[in-house]
Scaffold this active site. Structure first.
Site, short mmCIF file in Angstrom:
data_model
loop_
_atom_site.label_atom_id
_atom_site.label_comp_id
_atom_site.label_asym_id
_atom_site.label_seq_id
_atom_site.Cartn_x
_atom_site.Cartn_y
_atom_site.Cartn_z
CB ILE A 257 32.92 23.07 48.86
CG1 ILE A 257 33.33 23.31 50.31
CG2 ILE A 257 33.65 21.88 48.31
CD1 ILE A 257 33.08 22.11 51.21
CG ASP A 258 29.04 26.28 45.72
OD1 ASP A 258 30.04 26.84 45.26
OD2 ASP A 258 28.22 25.65 45.03
NE ARG A 259 27.97 32.34 54.01
CZ ARG A 259 27.78 33.62 54.30
NH1 ARG A 259 27.72 34.50 53.32
NH2 ARG A 259 27.68 34.04 55.54
NE ARG B 275 23.79 25.22 44.37
CZ ARG B 275 24.19 26.35 44.97
NH1 ARG B 275 25.45 26.47 45.42
NH2 ARG B 275 23.37 27.35 45.13
#
Length: 242
Positions: free
Chosen positions: A58-60, A162
């Site tokens: 999962i993105d930072r 996103r």
């Protein structure tokens, strides 16, 4: 870093799931050489005293459920299941505007790693709550509308949620890469909030060894709860609550 412990949401002899805070990397990358960068894989290894194997990323700036295998063999049993319905990931996010429908699917091809060839991509969403606040976030309207969404990415493309929501002009609040900078500035100046409002809420999978249906849920971070209250958005109850 010495005192930081990841919240463990699920653990058996094969797998472990934690609630990753926003701002933490999943594993070492080319940008992981910054001073004091936090890496979930390394922290969890130190916390439980054994090597762990990330099953997904999962993105930072995204918070929420992150699952690891406790052996390479266990990890290799789950990773092929991600394109199937044996693994489901649900996210919560707050976006600009009202969705045109309460439930819908966004199917829009996305470039691999933001460049290169297009790949099929599919995201399903449910509008859980929406509200109009009496504050102008732009010069165009005297009020501002926001929606709380549950999103299930059927495919796993880079920044998929996103990018898909940005394509429909329902930008995720706090997204500095694909979002609306005017909205981001508004939230920073009005509410003092700069975080990305995207949370990996639930992770469900069929355990490849026990064949049980495993459901893991991560509590929302405080900033997400606080901004939801300020926007008048109603959060879903926790598992087992009415």
């Amino acid at each position: 870093m010495e005192n930081l412990e990841l919240e463990i949401l699920f653990q058996d002899e094969f797998f472990i799931a934690v609630n990753k805070p926003a701002g933490m990397l999943v594993h070492r990358t080319n940008i992981a050489f910054e001073e004091n960068v936090l890496i979930a894989e390394r922290l969890l290894k130190e916390q439980i005293g054994q090597k762990v194997y990330p099953l997904h990323r999962i993105d930072r700036p995204t918070s929420g459920v992150l699952v690891f295998g406790l052996s390479s063999e266990a990890a290799s049993l789950v990773q092929p299941l991600f394109p199937t319905d044996d693994v489901k990931k649900y996210y919560l996010t707050i976006v600009r505007g009202y969705m045109s429908e309460n439930h819908g699917i966004i199917e829009h091809p996305l470039k691999k790693k933001l460049c290169g060839d297009l790949q099929d991509a599919k995201s399903e969403f449910w509008s859980l709550s929406q509200n109009e606040i009496p504050i102008a976030s732009t010069n165009r309207y005297p009020t501002s509308r926001y929606s709380l969404l549950k999103v299930y990415p059927h495919t796993g493309r880079m920044h998929q949620i996103r990018r898909h929501l940005a394509h429909d002009r329902h930008y995720v609040i706090g997204d500095s890469t694909h979002g609306d900078n005017r909205q981001n500035h508004f939230f920073r100046d009005t509410f003092g909030m700069e975080q990305l409002l995207l949370h990996a809420w639930k992770f469900e999978f069929i355990h490849p060894i026990t064949k049980e249906a495993i459901k893991v849920e991560a509590d929302l971070p405080d900033y997400f709860i606080n901004i939801s209250e300020k926007l008048g958005l109603i959060l879903p109850p926790k598992e087992g609550e009415n």
